[in-house]
Design an enzyme around this catalytic site. Structure first.
Site, PDB file in Angstrom:
ATOM      1  N   CYS A 328      38.709  41.935  38.449  1.00  0.00           N
ATOM      2  CA  CYS A 328      37.580  41.258  37.551  1.00  0.00           C
ATOM      3  C   CYS A 328      37.587  39.795  37.784  1.00  0.00           C
ATOM      4  CB  CYS A 328      38.230  41.449  35.991  1.00  0.00           C
ATOM      5  SG  CYS A 328      36.625  41.126  34.725  1.00  0.00           S
ATOM      6  N   HIS A 430      39.283  47.306  35.131  1.00  0.00           N
ATOM      7  CA  HIS A 430      40.484  47.193  34.483  1.00  0.00           C
ATOM      8  C   HIS A 430      41.063  48.673  34.187  1.00  0.00           C
ATOM      9  CE1 HIS A 430      40.052  43.051  33.433  1.00  0.00           C
ATOM     10  NE2 HIS A 430      38.909  43.208  33.161  1.00  0.00           N
TER      11      HIS A 430
END
Length: 488
Positions: A328, A430
């Site tokens: 991310c 994630h």
């Protein structure tokens, strides 16, 4: 419909764990129960079934109930971006950025959002177990409170107060907190739970007897300190587990605004992995892999990395054949630049990144919130891909040559990047370590010759929740709890 609220004497007193335990205990008895946290401040969040995001600990409590997380369960989520400001999430969606004073004035509007979400939740569930935030005795935060007693008073629900004996001074915690409440709030507080006790509970009897006599309120139980418990946390980073000699060494910089560090829980549990978080002014050890984690403020945390000489260390690490991965915000840092013209994460502007992958990122107001399932690239030349599942929570849109070699493919399209020399990976996903197949693929790529088949992380989480429910059954006055919930 009945709501019971669990509040704590301090942050990290164990409120989240107690709520998860009660939710699983009730769900195992067939009760239609749901969790609720009016306001949460956390950088760890989860994607909900209605396309929003809530605090990670509330999502865990939903799983304890056997439910899919929904944004009504945590209607106000504050994601700190600095010491004075945060991104405000209302019922799962970004409302905007506010500093502390602006948010204080906004609480009246936030209260309406909280009550509407609670009302919607009560239409779908028979019992709601609500969780407070921090302490109800924070004098400076009591005006317009929506997180603790302000919410309890608004809906007229009973409260149980949790104190953490592992910190020390638990009787002062409980009595002092009670003393700072208003008369109506004191009357609303039904009793106490003492959490994280090590040793023989009989040694505590004189103290609990005194507390009950002094306060004229019951102690519902003394919960033991559970060794080896690893559950999704709001913010605190759990200690790594035990590992075998010669384990794969993975280093993660402990960024000031690190988010979703639960990504690393499966690595903590793996016996062949030594996971090391490196904070400010700590020496950076040699490692097989360096993983840059997610962050709520990519440009500021990038500046922190540069200030602490991580770019030089990464270059040296790569020269010696080490692997690097970014997740991310950590993935965004691997590119050449990040542009934030609207000042979504701070001052408007652009930042030069680590320049390890050829792509750029533009921050945009529309946040990407979605769960994903798909296939991971064949990293190890086995001739087959591996399945993965995960979720995206980010505001950036990346583009550039590096993305022509994606790490994953899913319904949402290609994601991430693999460097031409194969030493660097990046992804927006994630939770990518949670599935055994994807985890083994990545550990093999990182250099672990024969990854062991370990406990499935999902099964581990479920077993931990059942362990918490067993604790409730064994150590709390469950009949008194059932009476408060009007189930007796």
């Amino acid at each position: 419909m009945t709501t019971l609220m669990i509040q704590g004497t301090t942050s990290d007193a164990g409120k989240s764990t107690v709520v998860a335990a009660l939710c699983r205990w009730l769900a195992r008895q067939g009760v239609n129960v749901a969790p609720f946290k009016p306001q949460n401040m956390a950088l760890n969040s989860a994607v909900t079934c209605d396309g929003g995001e809530i605090g990670r600990s509330t999502a865990l409590q939903a799983l304890a109930c056997g439910l899919v997380p929904h944004s009504d369960m945590n209607p106000v989520l504050l994601k700190p971006q600095s010491d004075r400001g945060a991104q405000v999430i209302l019922r799962g969606q970004v409302y905007g950025n506010m500093d502390a004073m602006d948010y204080h004035a906004f609480k009246r509007t936030a209260k309406d959002v909280v009550l509407a979400a609670w009302e919607a939740l009560t239409q779908r569930h028979d019992i709601v177990i609500a969780e407070g935030a921090g302490s109800p005795a924070e004098i400076n935060l009591r005006a317009g409170d929506i997180a603790n007693m302000g919410f309890a008073e608004a809906i007229d629900c009973p409260v149980i107060l949790v104190g953490d004996i592992d910190r020390g001074g638990v009787f002062a915690q409980l009595v002092g907190t009670l003393a700072l409440l208003s008369p109506s709030e004191q009357a609303r507080t039904q009793g106490f739970i003492i959490n994280r006790f090590r040793g023989d509970p009989q040694l505590l009897t004189s103290g609990t007897d005194w507390l009950q006599q002094y306060s004229q309120k019951p102690v519902y139980g003394v919960l033991p300190y559970l060794q080896g418990l690893l559950l999704d946390a709001e913010d605190s980073v759990a200690h790594a587990g035990e590992h075998q000699a010669g384990a794969l060494k993975i280093v993660v910089p402990r960024l000031p605004r690190m988010s979703n560090h639960n990504d690393f829980d499966p690595l903590r549990l793996h016996p062949q992995v030594e996971l090391i978080f490196v904070g400010k002014d700590e020496p950076i050890p040699a490692a097989d892999v360096i993983i840059l984690p997610g962050t709520k403020n990519t440009r500021q945390d990038l500046a922190w990395l540069i200030e602490h000489n991580w770019p030089e260390h990464l270059q040296k690490h790569l020269r010696y054949g080490g692997k690097v991965m970014g997740i991310c915000g950590g993935f965004q840092m691997l590119g050449s630049s990040i542009h934030d013209p609207e000042g979504l994460e701070g001052q408007p502007g652009s930042s030069h990144c680590l320049n390890l992958l050829p792509f750029t990122t533009h921050l945009e107001a529309q946040k990407v919130l979605r769960k994903q399932r798909g296939q991971m690239h064949d990293l190890n030349g086995t001739g087959k891909t591996s399945t993965f599942s995960g979720y995206e929570i980010h505001m950036g849109r990346s583009e550039g040559h590096a993305l022509s070699r994606p790490l994953t493919h899913s319904d949402g399209g290609p994601d991430g990047a693999i460097s031409d020399d194969g030493l660097i990976l990046g992804t927006y996903m994630h939770g990518i370590f949670e599935q055994a197949e994807a985890l083994n693929t990545l550990l093999t790529y990182f250099g672990l010759a024969a990854p062991q088949t370990t406990t499935n992380y999902t099964h581990h989480r479920e077993a931990s929740l059942d362990r918490l429910a067993d604790m409730i059954e064994s150590h709390l006055d469950t009949r008194a709890l059932l009476r408060h919930l009007k189930l007796l």
